[in-house]
Design a protein around this motif. Structure first.
Motif, PDB file in Angstrom:
ATOM      1  N   ASN A   1       0.894 -37.704   5.655  1.00 34.88           N
ATOM      2  CA  ASN A   1       0.735 -36.856   6.835  1.00 34.88           C
ATOM      3  C   ASN A   1      -0.718 -36.747   7.272  1.00 34.88           C
ATOM      4  O   ASN A   1      -0.994 -36.356   8.402  1.00 34.88           O
ATOM      5  CB  ASN A   1       1.317 -35.468   6.582  1.00 34.88           C
ATOM      6  CG  ASN A   1       2.821 -35.519   6.434  1.00 34.88           C
ATOM      7  OD1 ASN A   1       3.507 -36.228   7.166  1.00 34.88           O
ATOM      8  ND2 ASN A   1       3.346 -34.802   5.454  1.00 34.88           N
ATOM      9  N   LEU A   2      -1.657 -37.106   6.388  1.00 35.00           N
ATOM     10  CA  LEU A   2      -3.077 -37.056   6.740  1.00 35.00           C
ATOM     11  C   LEU A   2      -3.442 -38.062   7.825  1.00 35.00           C
ATOM     12  O   LEU A   2      -4.222 -37.763   8.717  1.00 35.00           O
ATOM     13  CB  LEU A   2      -3.950 -37.334   5.503  1.00 35.00           C
ATOM     14  CG  LEU A   2      -3.905 -36.323   4.380  1.00 35.00           C
ATOM     15  CD1 LEU A   2      -4.659 -36.850   3.166  1.00 35.00           C
ATOM     16  CD2 LEU A   2      -4.507 -35.001   4.844  1.00 35.00           C
ATOM     17  N   THR A   3      -2.873 -39.280   7.728  1.00 33.22           N
ATOM     18  CA  THR A   3      -3.307 -40.365   8.614  1.00 33.22           C
ATOM     19  C   THR A   3      -2.175 -41.151   9.255  1.00 33.22           C
ATOM     20  O   THR A   3      -2.418 -41.990  10.108  1.00 33.22           O
ATOM     21  CB  THR A   3      -4.174 -41.366   7.835  1.00 33.22           C
ATOM     22  OG1 THR A   3      -3.363 -42.006   6.844  1.00 33.22           O
ATOM     23  CG2 THR A   3      -5.376 -40.708   7.192  1.00 33.22           C
ATOM     24  N   LYS A   4      -0.946 -40.927   8.811  1.00 35.71           N
ATOM     25  CA  LYS A   4       0.212 -41.707   9.263  1.00 35.71           C
ATOM     26  C   LYS A   4      -0.045 -43.215   9.051  1.00 35.71           C
ATOM     27  O   LYS A   4      -0.150 -43.988   9.996  1.00 35.71           O
ATOM     28  CB  LYS A   4       0.565 -41.394  10.703  1.00 35.71           C
ATOM     29  CG  LYS A   4       0.943 -39.932  10.870  1.00 35.71           C
ATOM     30  CD  LYS A   4       1.587 -39.630  12.175  1.00 35.71           C
ATOM     31  CE  LYS A   4       2.036 -38.206  12.315  1.00 35.71           C
ATOM     32  NZ  LYS A   4       1.517 -37.181  11.492  1.00 35.71           N
ATOM     33  N   PRO A   5      -0.141 -43.629   7.775  1.00 35.30           N
ATOM     34  CA  PRO A   5      -0.427 -45.024   7.469  1.00 35.30           C
ATOM     35  C   PRO A   5       0.687 -45.967   7.906  1.00 35.30           C
ATOM     36  O   PRO A   5       1.867 -45.595   7.874  1.00 35.30           O
ATOM     37  CB  PRO A   5      -0.573 -45.030   5.944  1.00 35.30           C
ATOM     38  CG  PRO A   5       0.245 -43.875   5.496  1.00 35.30           C
ATOM     39  CD  PRO A   5       0.108 -42.837   6.577  1.00 35.30           C
ATOM     40  N   SER A   6       0.313 -47.167   8.299  1.00 34.93           N
ATOM     41  CA  SER A   6       1.281 -48.200   8.670  1.00 34.93           C
ATOM     42  C   SER A   6       1.623 -48.970   7.398  1.00 34.93           C
ATOM     43  O   SER A   6       1.230 -50.118   7.200  1.00 34.93           O
ATOM     44  CB  SER A   6       0.695 -49.104   9.751  1.00 34.93           C
ATOM     45  OG  SER A   6       0.398 -48.324  10.886  1.00 34.93           O
ATOM     46  N   LEU A   7       2.341 -48.295   6.532  1.00 28.79           N
ATOM     47  CA  LEU A   7       2.619 -48.778   5.195  1.00 28.79           C
ATOM     48  C   LEU A   7       3.987 -48.283   4.766  1.00 28.79           C
ATOM     49  O   LEU A   7       4.292 -47.098   4.921  1.00 28.79           O
ATOM     50  CB  LEU A   7       1.550 -48.230   4.232  1.00 28.79           C
ATOM     51  CG  LEU A   7       1.729 -48.466   2.744  1.00 28.79           C
ATOM     52  CD1 LEU A   7       1.519 -49.938   2.412  1.00 28.79           C
ATOM     53  CD2 LEU A   7       0.736 -47.610   1.962  1.00 28.79           C
ATOM     54  N   LEU A   8       4.805 -49.174   4.259  1.00 33.37           N
ATOM     55  CA  LEU A   8       6.094 -48.810   3.674  1.00 33.37           C
ATOM     56  C   LEU A   8       6.125 -49.335   2.249  1.00 33.37           C
ATOM     57  O   LEU A   8       5.660 -50.441   1.981  1.00 33.37           O
ATOM     58  CB  LEU A   8       7.249 -49.419   4.458  1.00 33.37           C
ATOM     59  CG  LEU A   8       7.640 -48.699   5.735  1.00 33.37           C
ATOM     60  CD1 LEU A   8       8.671 -49.518   6.497  1.00 33.37           C
ATOM     61  CD2 LEU A   8       8.194 -47.320   5.429  1.00 33.37           C
ATOM     62  N   ILE A   9       6.696 -48.543   1.354  1.00 33.50           N
ATOM     63  CA  ILE A   9       6.717 -48.905  -0.052  1.00 33.50           C
ATOM     64  C   ILE A   9       8.133 -48.756  -0.596  1.00 33.50           C
ATOM     65  O   ILE A   9       8.784 -47.733  -0.384  1.00 33.50           O
ATOM     66  CB  ILE A   9       5.764 -47.991  -0.855  1.00 33.50           C
ATOM     67  CG1 ILE A   9       4.353 -48.073  -0.294  1.00 33.50           C
ATOM     68  CG2 ILE A   9       5.799 -48.343  -2.344  1.00 33.50           C
ATOM     69  CD1 ILE A   9       3.435 -46.967  -0.778  1.00 33.50           C
ATOM     70  N   THR A  10       8.594 -49.788  -1.284  1.00 37.06           N
ATOM     71  CA  THR A  10       9.792 -49.660  -2.097  1.00 37.06           C
ATOM     72  C   THR A  10       9.256 -49.306  -3.471  1.00 37.06           C
ATOM     73  O   THR A  10       8.684 -50.153  -4.155  1.00 37.06           O
ATOM     74  CB  THR A  10      10.600 -50.969  -2.124  1.00 37.06           C
ATOM     75  OG1 THR A  10      10.982 -51.299  -0.785  1.00 37.06           O
ATOM     76  CG2 THR A  10      11.837 -50.826  -2.995  1.00 37.06           C
ATOM     77  N   PRO A  11       9.368 -48.025  -3.877  1.00 39.69           N
ATOM     78  CA  PRO A  11       8.620 -47.558  -5.042  1.00 39.69           C
ATOM     79  C   PRO A  11       9.181 -47.961  -6.402  1.00 39.69           C
ATOM     80  O   PRO A  11      10.386 -48.145  -6.558  1.00 39.69           O
ATOM     81  CB  PRO A  11       8.659 -46.036  -4.891  1.00 39.69           C
ATOM     82  CG  PRO A  11       9.904 -45.763  -4.145  1.00 39.69           C
ATOM     83  CD  PRO A  11      10.120 -46.953  -3.235  1.00 39.69           C
ATOM     84  N   HIS A  12       8.279 -48.068  -7.341  1.00 40.00           N
ATOM     85  CA  HIS A  12       8.624 -48.167  -8.756  1.00 40.00           C
ATOM     86  C   HIS A  12       9.318 -46.851  -9.110  1.00 40.00           C
ATOM     87  O   HIS A  12       9.000 -45.800  -8.549  1.00 40.00           O
ATOM     88  CB  HIS A  12       7.329 -48.341  -9.555  1.00 40.00           C
ATOM     89  CG  HIS A  12       7.516 -48.465 -11.021  1.00 40.00           C
ATOM     90  ND1 HIS A  12       7.669 -47.375 -11.847  1.00 40.00           N
ATOM     91  CD2 HIS A  12       7.586 -49.552 -11.831  1.00 40.00           C
ATOM     92  CE1 HIS A  12       7.805 -47.771 -13.099  1.00 40.00           C
ATOM     93  NE2 HIS A  12       7.758 -49.101 -13.114  1.00 40.00           N
ATOM     94  N   ARG A  13      10.240 -46.876 -10.053  1.00 42.38           N
ATOM     95  CA  ARG A  13      11.010 -45.670 -10.387  1.00 42.38           C
ATOM     96  C   ARG A  13      10.119 -44.502 -10.786  1.00 42.38           C
ATOM     97  O   ARG A  13      10.417 -43.350 -10.486  1.00 42.38           O
ATOM     98  CB  ARG A  13      12.018 -45.950 -11.488  1.00 42.38           C
ATOM     99  CG  ARG A  13      11.403 -46.394 -12.780  1.00 42.38           C
ATOM    100  CD  ARG A  13      12.415 -46.680 -13.874  1.00 42.38           C
ATOM    101  NE  ARG A  13      11.838 -47.411 -14.972  1.00 42.38           N
ATOM    102  CZ  ARG A  13      10.971 -46.909 -15.841  1.00 42.38           C
ATOM    103  NH1 ARG A  13      10.571 -45.659 -15.739  1.00 42.38           N
ATOM    104  NH2 ARG A  13      10.476 -47.649 -16.815  1.00 42.38           N
ATOM    105  N   ALA A  14       8.989 -44.765 -11.436  1.00 43.84           N
ATOM    106  CA  ALA A  14       8.095 -43.678 -11.864  1.00 43.84           C
ATOM    107  C   ALA A  14       7.181 -43.213 -10.732  1.00 43.84           C
ATOM    108  O   ALA A  14       6.549 -42.178 -10.845  1.00 43.84           O
ATOM    109  CB  ALA A  14       7.251 -44.140 -13.053  1.00 43.84           C
TER     110      ALA A  14
END
Length: 195
Positions: free
Chosen positions: A177-190
């Motif tokens: 929410n700080l910068t609205k990055p143009s980044l999507l992540i399929t996260p590691h479970r941890a």
């Protein structure tokens, strides 16, 4: 390609090989200590006693490959006093106009991701520019092309969201929410943030 360009990271498959970081450093001929893309290891957890001298492991480690996120609300652009830090309207790529950069480093202090890098030899700042030269030739950014695990991808954010889904928030990086990055992540479970 039209619309805001961004990166997708299939973080749950990243092996922390640093190929993206090395390729970016080589392509941009960066000085010692300068990195436009960095691979961070995040580790933690421990052991919990479950009785009768038995322990259950809760240990984890994962990697996150971060460069400039070409943020939709880029503080580096907003805080640059000379207009050297710019955001292209056609694709949202944030780049440095080297002719206008005076090396004041306001952008380096403004970016929560540490993307802009000061070069003491030139007295100016540089950063990931999404490999604009390669994009102009129809090629992928160097980090994306080099990844042996095919963890990195790029494209218009709308297309990446349809193709991968994912999140912008994981443990270990600033609040999106700080910068609205143009980044999507399929996260590691941890790494997944449970809300």
């Amino acid at each position: 390609m039209a619309g805001q360009l961004g990166f997708h990271i299939q973080q749950d498959r990243c092996i922390g090989c640093f190929t993206c970081q090395i390729t970016c450093k080589d392509k941009n001929d960066l000085e010692v200590g300068q990195l436009y893309r960095r691979v961070h290891e995040i580790a933690g957890g421990g052991y919990t006693e479950v009785g009768n001298n038995a322990y259950q492991a809760d240990v984890y480690a994962y990697w996150i490959s971060l460069g400039c996120n070409h943020c939709q609300e880029a503080p580096c652009v907003k805080n640059c006093p000379t207009g050297a830090m710019q955001k292209r309207p056609e694709d949202g790529i944030v780049y440095v106009d080297q002719e206008k950069c005076i090396g004041c480093r306001y952008c380096t202090w403004s970016c929560p991701y540490g993307a802009p890098q000061y070069n003491p030899k030139t007295g100016k700042v540089g950063k990931c520019d999404f490999c604009r030269d390669l994009l102009a030739k129809g090629e992928a950014p160097a980090c994306v092309a080099a990844c042996p695990m095919r963890v990195l991808d790029y494209g218009p954010m709308e297309e990446l969201e349809k193709k991968y889904g994912g999140t912008r928030q994981i443990k270990g990086i600033p609040d999106p929410n700080l910068t609205k990055p143009s980044l999507l992540i399929t996260p590691h479970r941890a790494a997944a943030v449970v809300k």
